[in-house]
Design a protein around this motif. Sequence first.
Motif, PDB file in Angstrom:
ATOM      1  N   GLU A  30       8.472  -1.228  -7.179  1.00  0.00           N
ATOM      2  CA  GLU A  30       8.630  -1.922  -6.171  1.00  0.00           C
ATOM      3  C   GLU A  30       7.215  -2.522  -5.736  1.00  0.00           C
ATOM      4  O   GLU A  30       7.030  -3.722  -5.601  1.00  0.00           O
ATOM      5  N   THR A  31       6.198  -1.812  -6.463  1.00  0.00           N
ATOM      6  CA  THR A  31       4.775  -2.268  -6.308  1.00  0.00           C
ATOM      7  C   THR A  31       4.738  -3.372  -7.284  1.00  0.00           C
ATOM      8  O   THR A  31       4.150  -4.533  -6.792  1.00  0.00           O
ATOM      9  N   ILE A  32       5.278  -3.680  -8.466  1.00  0.00           N
ATOM     10  CA  ILE A  32       5.113  -4.587  -9.365  1.00  0.00           C
ATOM     11  C   ILE A  32       5.833  -5.982  -8.831  1.00  0.00           C
ATOM     12  O   ILE A  32       5.431  -7.085  -8.677  1.00  0.00           O
ATOM     13  N   ALA A  33       7.060  -5.495  -7.749  1.00  0.00           N
ATOM     14  CA  ALA A  33       7.651  -6.896  -7.429  1.00  0.00           C
ATOM     15  C   ALA A  33       7.030  -7.304  -6.129  1.00  0.00           C
ATOM     16  O   ALA A  33       6.752  -8.580  -6.158  1.00  0.00           O
ATOM     17  N   LEU A  34       6.187  -6.476  -5.373  1.00  0.00           N
ATOM     18  CA  LEU A  34       5.541  -7.142  -4.307  1.00  0.00           C
ATOM     19  C   LEU A  34       4.161  -7.793  -4.969  1.00  0.00           C
ATOM     20  O   LEU A  34       3.833  -8.724  -4.539  1.00  0.00           O
ATOM     21  N   LEU A  35       3.546  -7.308  -5.993  1.00  0.00           N
ATOM     22  CA  LEU A  35       2.533  -8.130  -6.738  1.00  0.00           C
ATOM     23  C   LEU A  35       2.846  -9.163  -7.177  1.00  0.00           C
ATOM     24  O   LEU A  35       2.112 -10.471  -7.115  1.00  0.00           O
ATOM     25  N   ALA A  36       3.991  -9.306  -7.867  1.00  0.00           N
ATOM     26  CA  ALA A  36       4.680 -10.527  -8.340  1.00  0.00           C
ATOM     27  C   ALA A  36       4.480 -11.761  -7.096  1.00  0.00           C
ATOM     28  O   ALA A  36       4.608 -12.783  -7.502  1.00  0.00           O
ATOM     29  N   LEU A  37       4.954 -11.008  -5.951  1.00  0.00           N
ATOM     30  CA  LEU A  37       5.317 -11.949  -4.915  1.00  0.00           C
ATOM     31  C   LEU A  37       3.763 -12.439  -4.438  1.00  0.00           C
ATOM     32  O   LEU A  37       3.742 -13.700  -4.255  1.00  0.00           O
ATOM     33  N   PHE A  38       2.994 -11.775  -4.218  1.00  0.00           N
ATOM     34  CA  PHE A  38       1.673 -11.961  -4.024  1.00  0.00           C
ATOM     35  C   PHE A  38       0.937 -12.920  -5.018  1.00  0.00           C
ATOM     36  O   PHE A  38       0.174 -14.055  -4.638  1.00  0.00           O
TER      37      PHE A  38
ATOM     38  N   GLU B 163       0.905  -1.182  -0.084  1.00  0.00           N
ATOM     39  CA  GLU B 163      -0.110   0.018  -0.125  1.00  0.00           C
ATOM     40  C   GLU B 163       0.778   1.156   0.085  1.00  0.00           C
ATOM     41  O   GLU B 163       0.568   2.028  -0.698  1.00  0.00           O
ATOM     42  N   ALA B 164       2.153   1.042   0.738  1.00  0.00           N
ATOM     43  CA  ALA B 164       2.770   2.339   0.870  1.00  0.00           C
ATOM     44  C   ALA B 164       3.571   2.671  -0.654  1.00  0.00           C
ATOM     45  O   ALA B 164       3.409   3.668  -1.085  1.00  0.00           O
ATOM     46  N   ALA B 165       4.020   1.549  -1.470  1.00  0.00           N
ATOM     47  CA  ALA B 165       4.823   1.671  -2.227  1.00  0.00           C
ATOM     48  C   ALA B 165       3.618   2.195  -3.691  1.00  0.00           C
ATOM     49  O   ALA B 165       4.070   2.909  -4.352  1.00  0.00           O
ATOM     50  N   CYS B 166       2.457   1.512  -3.495  1.00  0.00           N
ATOM     51  CA  CYS B 166       1.686   2.026  -4.870  1.00  0.00           C
ATOM     52  C   CYS B 166       1.148   3.269  -4.609  1.00  0.00           C
ATOM     53  O   CYS B 166       0.968   4.271  -5.561  1.00  0.00           O
ATOM     54  N   THR B 167       1.020   3.830  -3.513  1.00  0.00           N
ATOM     55  CA  THR B 167       0.546   5.226  -2.963  1.00  0.00           C
ATOM     56  C   THR B 167       1.671   6.355  -3.327  1.00  0.00           C
ATOM     57  O   THR B 167       1.487   7.567  -3.828  1.00  0.00           O
ATOM     58  N   SER B 168       2.904   5.942  -3.174  1.00  0.00           N
ATOM     59  CA  SER B 168       4.069   6.827  -3.395  1.00  0.00           C
ATOM     60  C   SER B 168       4.087   7.012  -4.679  1.00  0.00           C
ATOM     61  O   SER B 168       4.693   7.917  -5.017  1.00  0.00           O
ATOM     62  N   VAL B 169       3.703   6.479  -5.529  1.00  0.00           N
ATOM     63  CA  VAL B 169       4.025   6.776  -6.997  1.00  0.00           C
ATOM     64  C   VAL B 169       3.224   8.046  -7.386  1.00  0.00           C
ATOM     65  O   VAL B 169       3.844   8.871  -7.823  1.00  0.00           O
ATOM     66  N   ALA B 170       1.861   8.203  -7.006  1.00  0.00           N
ATOM     67  CA  ALA B 170       1.165   9.453  -7.123  1.00  0.00           C
ATOM     68  C   ALA B 170       1.679  10.778  -6.313  1.00  0.00           C
ATOM     69  O   ALA B 170       1.762  11.783  -6.891  1.00  0.00           O
ATOM     70  N   LEU B 171       2.035  10.113  -5.142  1.00  0.00           N
ATOM     71  CA  LEU B 171       2.486  11.315  -4.081  1.00  0.00           C
ATOM     72  C   LEU B 171       3.740  11.982  -4.503  1.00  0.00           C
ATOM     73  O   LEU B 171       3.848  13.174  -4.514  1.00  0.00           O
ATOM     74  N   ASN B 172       4.789  11.223  -5.356  1.00  0.00           N
ATOM     75  CA  ASN B 172       5.941  11.712  -5.551  1.00  0.00           C
ATOM     76  C   ASN B 172       5.814  12.603  -6.873  1.00  0.00           C
ATOM     77  O   ASN B 172       6.744  13.632  -6.986  1.00  0.00           O
ATOM     78  N   VAL B 173       4.851  12.341  -7.673  1.00  0.00           N
ATOM     79  CA  VAL B 173       4.667  13.001  -8.723  1.00  0.00           C
ATOM     80  C   VAL B 173       4.259  14.398  -8.131  1.00  0.00           C
ATOM     81  O   VAL B 173       4.576  15.451  -8.769  1.00  0.00           O
ATOM     82  N   ALA B 174       3.142  14.374  -7.554  1.00  0.00           N
ATOM     83  CA  ALA B 174       2.543  15.604  -6.864  1.00  0.00           C
ATOM     84  C   ALA B 174       3.596  16.407  -6.176  1.00  0.00           C
ATOM     85  O   ALA B 174       3.619  17.528  -6.346  1.00  0.00           O
ATOM     86  N   GLU B 175       4.391  15.813  -5.574  1.00  0.00           N
ATOM     87  CA  GLU B 175       5.509  16.522  -4.447  1.00  0.00           C
ATOM     88  C   GLU B 175       6.750  17.130  -5.633  1.00  0.00           C
ATOM     89  O   GLU B 175       6.894  18.319  -5.435  1.00  0.00           O
TER      90      GLU B 175
END
Length: 121
Positions: free
Chosen positions: A77-85, A42-54
């Motif tokens: 990072e999000t994709i790697a975690l999704l692959a693990l899941f 959840e942190a990784a996936c939200t960080s994508v948009a948050l860093n664009v905004a910041e």
Amino acid sequence: MAFAFEELQVYRKSLDFAANVVKAAEEISSSRKHYRIIEQLEAACTSVALNVAEGKGRYSKKEFKKFLYISRGSLYETIALLALFKKLGWLPVEACQNLYAQAEEISKMLSGLISSLTEEP
């Protein structure tokens, strides 16, 4: 009046992606709840948009570009975690494929935006 980052298509797509990942995370089926790794997703996936905004709120193209690189790293990072899941059977294959396709589009958009900000010698 909109904030400048809200006009960026990559921001809007990243926000949709984060919402979809969080929704998928709510459906995780595991005999034992792995809260920390789910929170990492959840942190990784939200960080994508948050860093664009910041980054868009910074004062130079160089700073914006730095945050776009961070955003792309969070996407990977999000994709790697999704692959693990997916490998663990916690998420359906179809859900992972849909999220992967969204991430692929966002990755291309981030790379294009980074390239457009590259200073010419």
